[in-house]
Design a protein around this motif. Sequence first.
Motif, PDB file in Angstrom:
ATOM      1  N   GLU A  99       5.636 -11.415  12.250  1.00 39.11           N
ATOM      2  CA  GLU A  99       5.802 -12.656  11.495  1.00 39.11           C
ATOM      3  C   GLU A  99       4.761 -13.690  11.901  1.00 39.11           C
ATOM      4  OE1 GLU A  99       7.703 -13.192   8.863  1.00 39.11           O
ATOM      5  OE2 GLU A  99       8.175 -11.061   9.073  1.00 39.11           O
ATOM      6  N   LEU A 100       4.437 -13.752  13.185  1.00 41.79           N
ATOM      7  CA  LEU A 100       3.387 -14.672  13.642  1.00 41.79           C
ATOM      8  C   LEU A 100       2.034 -14.279  13.064  1.00 41.79           C
ATOM      9  CD1 LEU A 100       4.382 -15.157  17.400  1.00 41.79           C
ATOM     10  CD2 LEU A 100       4.581 -16.829  15.546  1.00 41.79           C
ATOM     11  N   LEU A 101       1.753 -12.984  13.044  1.00 38.01           N
ATOM     12  CA  LEU A 101       0.491 -12.513  12.479  1.00 38.01           C
ATOM     13  C   LEU A 101       0.417 -12.789  10.981  1.00 38.01           C
ATOM     14  CD1 LEU A 101       0.107  -9.100  14.352  1.00 38.01           C
ATOM     15  CD2 LEU A 101      -1.232 -11.177  14.712  1.00 38.01           C
ATOM     16  N   LYS A 102       1.532 -12.612  10.282  1.00 40.98           N
ATOM     17  CA  LYS A 102       1.554 -12.903   8.850  1.00 40.98           C
ATOM     18  C   LYS A 102       1.244 -14.374   8.583  1.00 40.98           C
ATOM     19  CE  LYS A 102       4.920  -9.351   7.437  1.00 40.98           C
ATOM     20  NZ  LYS A 102       4.224  -8.756   6.287  1.00 40.98           N
ATOM     21  N   LEU A 103       1.808 -15.249   9.404  1.00 39.29           N
ATOM     22  CA  LEU A 103       1.522 -16.677   9.255  1.00 39.29           C
ATOM     23  C   LEU A 103       0.061 -16.978   9.559  1.00 39.29           C
ATOM     24  CD1 LEU A 103       4.697 -18.258  10.914  1.00 39.29           C
ATOM     25  CD2 LEU A 103       4.114 -18.245   8.484  1.00 39.29           C
ATOM     26  N   LEU A 104      -0.491 -16.280  10.547  1.00 40.51           N
ATOM     27  CA  LEU A 104      -1.885 -16.504  10.935  1.00 40.51           C
ATOM     28  C   LEU A 104      -2.849 -16.114   9.830  1.00 40.51           C
ATOM     29  CD1 LEU A 104      -4.049 -17.147  13.100  1.00 40.51           C
ATOM     30  CD2 LEU A 104      -3.836 -14.773  13.857  1.00 40.51           C
ATOM     31  N   PHE A 105      -2.638 -14.951   9.221  1.00 34.60           N
ATOM     32  CA  PHE A 105      -3.581 -14.462   8.204  1.00 34.60           C
ATOM     33  C   PHE A 105      -3.259 -14.977   6.806  1.00 34.60           C
ATOM     34  CE2 PHE A 105      -3.854 -11.211  11.585  1.00 34.60           C
ATOM     35  CZ  PHE A 105      -5.216 -11.308  11.853  1.00 34.60           C
ATOM     36  N   GLY A 106      -1.983 -15.182   6.514  1.00 37.67           N
ATOM     37  CA  GLY A 106      -1.590 -15.835   5.262  1.00 37.67           C
ATOM     38  C   GLY A 106      -2.007 -15.121   3.986  1.00 37.67           C
ATOM     39  N   ARG A 107      -2.024 -13.812   3.998  1.00 40.65           N
ATOM     40  CA  ARG A 107      -2.410 -13.064   2.803  1.00 40.65           C
ATOM     41  C   ARG A 107      -1.213 -12.862   1.887  1.00 40.65           C
ATOM     42  NH1 ARG A 107      -4.941  -6.882   2.631  1.00 40.65           N
ATOM     43  NH2 ARG A 107      -6.226  -7.189   0.765  1.00 40.65           N
ATOM     44  N   GLU A 108      -1.367 -13.183   0.621  1.00 37.76           N
ATOM     45  CA  GLU A 108      -0.278 -13.026  -0.332  1.00 37.76           C
ATOM     46  C   GLU A 108      -0.092 -11.560  -0.692  1.00 37.76           C
ATOM     47  OE1 GLU A 108      -0.886 -15.457  -3.722  1.00 37.76           O
ATOM     48  OE2 GLU A 108      -0.759 -17.352  -2.600  1.00 37.76           O
ATOM     49  N   ARG A 109       1.136 -11.224  -1.083  1.00 42.16           N
ATOM     50  CA  ARG A 109       1.435  -9.848  -1.475  1.00 42.16           C
ATOM     51  C   ARG A 109       0.810  -9.536  -2.839  1.00 42.16           C
ATOM     52  NH1 ARG A 109       5.395  -7.376   1.671  1.00 42.16           N
ATOM     53  NH2 ARG A 109       6.501  -8.797   3.075  1.00 42.16           N
ATOM     54  N   PRO A 110       0.651  -8.238  -3.133  1.00 44.05           N
ATOM     55  CA  PRO A 110       0.095  -7.857  -4.440  1.00 44.05           C
ATOM     56  C   PRO A 110       0.930  -8.407  -5.592  1.00 44.05           C
ATOM     57  CG  PRO A 110       0.133  -5.971  -2.959  1.00 44.05           C
ATOM     58  CD  PRO A 110       0.887  -7.066  -2.263  1.00 44.05           C
ATOM     59  N   ALA A 111       0.253  -8.869  -6.609  1.00 48.16           N
ATOM     60  CA  ALA A 111       0.941  -9.423  -7.779  1.00 48.16           C
ATOM     61  C   ALA A 111       1.649  -8.340  -8.577  1.00 48.16           C
ATOM     62  CB  ALA A 111      -0.057 -10.161  -8.665  1.00 48.16           C
ATOM     63  N   THR A 112       1.285  -7.071  -8.329  1.00 47.97           N
ATOM     64  CA  THR A 112       1.856  -5.952  -9.087  1.00 47.97           C
ATOM     65  C   THR A 112       3.049  -5.321  -8.375  1.00 47.97           C
ATOM     66  OG1 THR A 112       0.222  -4.499  -8.040  1.00 47.97           O
ATOM     67  CG2 THR A 112      -0.327  -5.399 -10.208  1.00 47.97           C
ATOM     68  N   ALA A 113       3.609  -5.984  -7.360  1.00 47.79           N
ATOM     69  CA  ALA A 113       4.731  -5.420  -6.601  1.00 47.79           C
ATOM     70  C   ALA A 113       5.884  -5.051  -7.525  1.00 47.79           C
ATOM     71  CB  ALA A 113       5.197  -6.418  -5.554  1.00 47.79           C
ATOM     72  N   LEU A 114       6.525  -3.903  -7.242  1.00 50.80           N
ATOM     73  CA  LEU A 114       7.614  -3.428  -8.088  1.00 50.80           C
ATOM     74  C   LEU A 114       8.903  -4.191  -7.862  1.00 50.80           C
ATOM     75  CD1 LEU A 114       7.104   0.456  -8.069  1.00 50.80           C
ATOM     76  CD2 LEU A 114       6.106  -1.289  -9.556  1.00 50.80           C
ATOM     77  N   VAL A 116      10.480  -7.975  -5.537  1.00 48.56           N
ATOM     78  CA  VAL A 116      10.095  -9.179  -4.796  1.00 48.56           C
ATOM     79  C   VAL A 116      10.380  -8.992  -3.309  1.00 48.56           C
ATOM     80  CG1 VAL A 116      10.499 -11.645  -4.488  1.00 48.56           C
ATOM     81  CG2 VAL A 116      10.522 -10.641  -6.781  1.00 48.56           C
ATOM     82  N   GLU A 117       9.369  -9.237  -2.493  1.00 43.38           N
ATOM     83  CA  GLU A 117       9.507  -9.245  -1.048  1.00 43.38           C
ATOM     84  C   GLU A 117       9.144 -10.625  -0.527  1.00 43.38           C
ATOM     85  OE1 GLU A 117      10.765  -7.458   1.178  1.00 43.38           O
ATOM     86  OE2 GLU A 117      10.254  -5.336   1.081  1.00 43.38           O
ATOM     87  N   ARG A 170       5.280   1.860   1.079  1.00 48.69           N
ATOM     88  CA  ARG A 170       4.997   0.434   0.886  1.00 48.69           C
ATOM     89  C   ARG A 170       3.802   0.236  -0.046  1.00 48.69           C
ATOM     90  NH1 ARG A 170       9.173  -2.392   1.741  1.00 48.69           N
ATOM     91  NH2 ARG A 170       8.060  -4.253   2.439  1.00 48.69           N
ATOM     92  N   VAL A 171       2.800   1.101   0.079  1.00 53.17           N
ATOM     93  CA  VAL A 171       1.647   1.012  -0.818  1.00 53.17           C
ATOM     94  C   VAL A 171       2.047   1.443  -2.222  1.00 53.17           C
ATOM     95  CG1 VAL A 171      -0.666   1.895  -1.302  1.00 53.17           C
ATOM     96  CG2 VAL A 171       0.005   1.377   1.057  1.00 53.17           C
ATOM     97  N   TYR A 172       2.816   2.516  -2.328  1.00 52.16           N
ATOM     98  CA  TYR A 172       3.257   3.024  -3.626  1.00 52.16           C
ATOM     99  C   TYR A 172       4.058   1.964  -4.386  1.00 52.16           C
ATOM    100  CZ  TYR A 172       5.913   5.785  -7.006  1.00 52.16           C
ATOM    101  OH  TYR A 172       6.493   6.257  -8.160  1.00 52.16           O
ATOM    102  N   LEU A 173       4.897   1.234  -3.657  1.00 53.46           N
ATOM    103  CA  LEU A 173       5.725   0.203  -4.283  1.00 53.46           C
ATOM    104  C   LEU A 173       4.955  -1.085  -4.553  1.00 53.46           C
ATOM    105  CD1 LEU A 173       8.929   0.721  -2.110  1.00 53.46           C
ATOM    106  CD2 LEU A 173       8.676   1.301  -4.530  1.00 53.46           C
ATOM    107  N   HIS A 174       3.691  -1.139  -4.144  1.00 54.29           N
ATOM    108  CA  HIS A 174       2.813  -2.296  -4.361  1.00 54.29           C
ATOM    109  C   HIS A 174       3.305  -3.556  -3.642  1.00 54.29           C
ATOM    110  CE1 HIS A 174       0.207  -0.923  -7.984  1.00 54.29           C
ATOM    111  NE2 HIS A 174       0.582   0.104  -7.258  1.00 54.29           N
ATOM    112  N   VAL A 175       4.146  -3.404  -2.635  1.00 50.69           N
ATOM    113  CA  VAL A 175       4.559  -4.575  -1.869  1.00 50.69           C
ATOM    114  C   VAL A 175       3.580  -4.849  -0.728  1.00 50.69           C
ATOM    115  CG1 VAL A 175       7.000  -4.482  -2.434  1.00 50.69           C
ATOM    116  CG2 VAL A 175       6.140  -3.130  -0.532  1.00 50.69           C
ATOM    117  N   HIS A 176       2.647  -3.905  -0.512  1.00 44.67           N
ATOM    118  CA  HIS A 176       1.576  -4.082   0.462  1.00 44.67           C
ATOM    119  C   HIS A 176       0.303  -3.439  -0.052  1.00 44.67           C
ATOM    120  CE1 HIS A 176       3.427  -5.994   3.903  1.00 44.67           C
ATOM    121  NE2 HIS A 176       4.443  -5.159   3.845  1.00 44.67           N
TER     122      HIS A 176
END
Length: 209
Positions: A99-114, A116-117, A170-176
Amino acid sequence: PWSAMALIIAGMGIRIFSEMVDEFYEQELSPVDLHIQAILQPYHTPALDTAARVISDFLVLPWILLLVAPMLLALLANRRHVAALVFVLLPAFTGLLVELLKLLFGRERPATALFVEIGNSFPSGHATGSMVVYGLFGYLTARFFIHARWARIVALMLAGIMILLTGLARVYLHVHYPSDVAAGWGAGAVILAGAVLFLEAWERRTKSV
C-alpha cells in the motif's frame, strides 16, 4: 541449500523490481503493457473470467484461511512457533508495504478492468502476496513436513504454479498491467527470501543451543 536458494531469489527479485521501477519512471511500460493486453483480449470467455476471479479471490479473506489455518495448526503442533509467527505476520507486513508503494508510484489501474478494484495499480498486491504466501507455504511444507526429495519438488512446483496463475489472472482481468505483476513478483521475492534466510538462521541457532 535453502539459504543459497533464498539469496538467488532475492537477487532476482531486486533485479526485476528495480528494472520495473526504472521503466516506470522512464514511461516505457505502457506500450509493452498494452501490447500484452491486446494479445490476451481474444481469449476472454465467461468460463475463463470465472476461473480468473476464483484464482484471484483465493488470496483474500475468507478463502485464504483454507490455506493459512492448516499450516498454522501444523506449525504449532510441531512447536515451530517462530515459523508460525512469521507465517501470520509476514503477509500483513507485505500488505502494508504494498500500500505504501502504491501511494508512492500512484499509477492508476487499467481503464479496461473487468470489475472495479480500489487503490492504485503499481505494484500488484496480489502478485506480491502470492509470492510471499504461496512461496512461504511451499518452503515450510518442503522444509519441515516432507522428507522425500520428489515430494519437496512437487510442493515447490505447486507453489510456483499458484504464484504464476495469480499474476496471470490479474492481468487477464485487466485489474493490473503486466508490469504491475512483474514488479509485485519482484518485491514479493525479496520479502520471501528475507523470511527464508531468517528462519534458516533461527534453525541453526536453535540447533546450536
